[in-house]
Design an enzyme around this catalytic site. Structure first.
Site, PDB file in Angstrom:
ATOM      1  N   GLY A   1      -8.459   5.542   6.978  1.00 20.82           N
ATOM      2  CA  GLY A   1      -9.282   5.509   8.169  1.00 20.82           C
ATOM      3  C   GLY A   1      -8.715   4.541   9.202  1.00 20.82           C
ATOM      4  CB  ALA A   2      -8.272   1.048   9.271  1.00 22.28           C
TER       5      ALA A   2
ATOM      6  CD  GLU B   1      -2.922   0.936   2.402  1.00 21.26           C
ATOM      7  OE1 GLU B   1      -2.651   0.128   3.310  1.00 21.26           O
ATOM      8  OE2 GLU B   1      -3.874   1.725   2.468  1.00 21.26           O
TER       9      GLU B   1
ATOM     10  CD  GLN C   1      -0.764   3.032   4.364  1.00 20.87           C
ATOM     11  OE1 GLN C   1      -1.200   2.449   5.359  1.00 20.87           O
ATOM     12  NE2 GLN C   1      -1.540   3.752   3.613  1.00 20.87           N
TER      13      GLN C   1
HETATM   14  O1  LIG Z   1     -14.664  14.449   2.738  1.00 16.00           O
HETATM   15  C1  LIG Z   1     -14.025  13.905   3.629  1.00 16.00           C
HETATM   16  N1  LIG Z   1     -13.725  14.560   4.779  1.00 16.00           N
HETATM   17  C2  LIG Z   1     -13.010  13.993   5.790  1.00 16.00           C
HETATM   18  N2  LIG Z   1     -12.543  12.764   5.729  1.00 16.00           N
HETATM   19  C3  LIG Z   1     -12.812  12.047   4.633  1.00 16.00           C
HETATM   20  C4  LIG Z   1     -13.547  12.566   3.539  1.00 16.00           C
HETATM   21  N3  LIG Z   1     -13.625  11.596   2.576  1.00 16.00           N
HETATM   22  C5  LIG Z   1     -12.965  10.537   3.066  1.00 16.00           C
HETATM   23  N4  LIG Z   1     -12.488  10.798   4.303  1.00 16.00           N
HETATM   24  C6  LIG Z   1     -11.711   9.932   5.192  1.00 16.00           C
HETATM   25  O2  LIG Z   1     -10.581   9.442   4.522  1.00 16.00           O
HETATM   26  C7  LIG Z   1     -10.240   8.174   5.085  1.00 16.00           C
HETATM   27  C8  LIG Z   1     -10.118   7.198   3.936  1.00 16.00           C
HETATM   28  O3  LIG Z   1      -9.687   6.011   4.467  1.00 16.00           O
HETATM   29  P1  LIG Z   1      -9.882   4.631   3.682  1.00 16.00           P
HETATM   30  O4  LIG Z   1     -11.323   4.283   3.583  1.00 16.00           O
HETATM   31  O5  LIG Z   1      -9.121   4.711   2.417  1.00 16.00           O
HETATM   32  O6  LIG Z   1      -9.243   3.648   4.728  1.00 16.00           O
HETATM   33  P2  LIG Z   1      -7.901   2.754   4.698  1.00 16.00           P
HETATM   34  O7  LIG Z   1      -6.989   3.360   3.683  1.00 16.00           O
HETATM   35  O8  LIG Z   1      -7.353   2.848   6.094  1.00 16.00           O
HETATM   36  O9  LIG Z   1      -8.363   1.378   4.350  1.00 16.00           O
HETATM   37  C9  LIG Z   1     -11.340   7.821   6.074  1.00 16.00           C
HETATM   38  O10 LIG Z   1     -10.925   8.171   7.378  1.00 16.00           O
HETATM   39  C10 LIG Z   1     -12.487   8.734   5.655  1.00 16.00           C
HETATM   40  O11 LIG Z   1     -13.316   9.055   6.730  1.00 16.00           O
HETATM   41 CA   LIG Z   2      -6.988   4.251   1.647  1.00 16.64          CA
END
Ligand SMILES: O=c1[nH]cnc2c1ncn2[C@@H]1O[C@H](COP(=O)(O)OP(=O)(O)O)[C@@H](O)[C@H]1O
Ligand SMILES: [Ca+2]
Length: 498
Positions: free
Chosen positions: A204-205, A175, A208
């Protein structure tokens, strides 16, 4: 004498008709030669290829369509994102108890992809799904549930005509490394062998960090090292993915440490004054990042109340990082090796969403000023915040003070960015129309689109070939005219005699 003349007159090379035919054939041959030579080096009418990648993140899934000219080694042949589609609803890991719904959730975006990719290209278009930290956590917690989610998702994706290449969980290393490839590919830094840009991805979780450091050879912590040979250049990349340190899980970690004694009210400096909400302990601790910390005999709910104080919020956040042990020459946090950050960085995904919302993307502004602005923002009453931003989703809105503070703390305390190195960070969403993120790098890698060695560039550009062929054709024509001139003059003399 007359017999000789007879012979001369009968020679097929000496009749006017033959000479005209030779001239015409010669001109046609030269024109054909020029046409063939020019066309051979001319790019054929552009034909495109397509690829589709689904980014199954912890908070949501997004689909990306990429397009590139079918011809290989074309200098202008770059891969571009032509379309993206945000899947409605949560990330696929949220469907653990209803796996088939995870598959169903993807169909709208897949139908959109069917419309966007030309009909006759569907069968040859590869389709990939990569899942990140949400599925990593589900897999740790309940591997059979994660398998079922993948089965459901694969079944749904196979219904389409695209060439489905599989769904899998990316490792944190992949990633981080593919995010770095995307940023540097789009910036044209790889082909030209320029100084590379580091990549900061906040999900979100997980989160990197990936960069090339001139004083790091990869030997101190091999698991943080990825080596590439791209376009004839060797790269030794430092990369690390912190599971549970994406902004949503980091919020759980921060809240969880304030609930150790299971109080009924939690006064949270990372939320605005006036914010108050009854929340379930069960929801807060429903993640392997915090489940082991659940207080014994805690009540079912707690009252989450904001106090809006940046300084205190930062103190709370600092406590989720462990700085006490490090078996290497230097560490970021939690005993993870990290060389000193070096060079420019691109910070994307939630880094961008949060700092863009807070109007803090200008990194030429001194860090102290950024902190002052955030202090003011966090101290703003919740009623004022909701009144100013009534179109923004409440869940996001409530968390921007925490998220901004978390970003600054992670960068400066966690990764050791200084005021100077902070100014070399650029908060980015897209580069030349393509989203910054791991998906493009992942597809470039799986389709072998970035060669290890630099392609042999043609010695001349197309215009060079056209000029040379034209000059040669003109010279050839002159030589041809000169060579048939004696024949023509003899011919005209004959006509005169006749
Ligand atoms: O418009 C926004 N405002 C604030 N945060 C956002 C917005 N769109 C996406 N996010 C955040 O970006 C992050 C995207 O993380 P993702 O779903 O890619 O998780 P991961 O990469 O840890 O699997 C999440 O925390 C989500 O809440
Ligand atoms: Ca992501």
């Amino acid at each position: 004498m007359s017999a000789q003349r007879d012979m001369k007159e009968k020679s097929p090379w000496r009749t006017p008709v033959t000479i005209i035919i030779i001239t015409v054939i010669g001109v046609i041959a030269i024109v054909a030669l020029v046409t063939v030579a020019v066309l051979q080096n001319k790019p054929l009418s552009q034909k495109y290829k397509y690829g589709i990648v689904l980014d199954a993140g912890s908070s949501h899934t997004a689909l990306y369509i990429y397009e590139w000219p079918a011809e290989k080694d074309n200098n202008t042949g770059r891969v571009e994102q032509t379309h993206s589609c945000k899947v409605q609803g949560p990330g696929i890991s949220a469907y653990a108890s209803d796996p088939w719904k995870a598959g169903e959730s993807l169909t709208d975006c897949m139908h959109e992809a069917q419309q966007k990719v030309p009909r006759n290209k569907h069968e040859e278009t590869p389709l990939y799904l990569g899942a990140t930290a949400g599925m990593r956590l589900l897999n740790m917690e309940n591997s059979s549930a994660s398998d079922q989610v993948f089965q459901a998702v694969e079944e749904a994706l196979r219904q389409f005509q695209f060439s489905f290449q599989g769904a899998r969980i990316l490792s944190g290393q992949e990633e981080g490394a593919f995010g770095w490839v995307t940023v540097n590919y789009l910036d044209d830094r790889l082909k030209q062998g320029l100084e590379t840009t580091g990549a900061l991805d906040l999900g979100g979780a997980s989160t990197q960090i990936s960069f090339v450091s001139s004083n790091y050879d990869g030997s101190e912590s091999p698991k943080n090292s990825v080596t590439f040979r791209l376009y004839g250049n060797d790269y030794n990349l430092y990369t690390h993915s912190f599971l549970c340190y994406g902004k949503d899980q980091a919020l759980r970690l921060t809240l969880a440490q304030q609930t150790l004694s299971g109080p009924v009210i939690i006064s949270d400096p990372c939320f605005h004054k006036g914010y108050t909400k009854i929340k379930n302990y069960a929801d807060l601790y429903d993640s392997p990042c915090v489940s082991h910390r659940k207080p014994q005999g805690a009540p079912a709910t707690f009252n989450h109340t904001g106090t809006g104080n940046f300084q205190q919020c930062q103190e709370q956040i600092k406590r989720i990082f462990n700085f006490t042990y490090c078996k290497y020459s230097r560490c970021s946090f939690n005993g993870i090796f990290q060389p000193l950050v070096q060079g420019p960085f691109g910070a994307f995904s939630a880094y961008y969403f949060v700092m863009d919302f807070l109007n803090l993307t200008d990194t030429s502004e001194p860090l102290t000023e950024v902190k002052d602005k955030l202090t003011k923002y966090c101290a703003t009453l919740w009623s004022e915040i909701t009144a100013q931003h009534h179109t923004v989703k409440e869940k996001y809105l409530a968390e921007y003070c925490f998220a901004g503070t978390y970003i600054l703390t992670l960068l400066t305390e966690g990764y050791n960015f200084t005021s100077e190195s902070y100014s070399k960070i650029k908060y980015i969403k897209q580069i030349k129309g393509s989203d910054a993120g791991w998906t493009l790098g992942y597809m470039l890698n799986l389709t072998n689109m970035i060669p290890a060695e630099a392609p042999d560039s043609p010695p001349l550009p197309h215009a060079g070939y056209v000029s040379i062929v034209t000059i040669m054709a003109i010279l050839l024509f002159i030589v041809f005219i000169l060579s048939i001139r004696p024949l023509w003059s003899r011919c005209s003399k004959q006509l005169h005699i006749v």
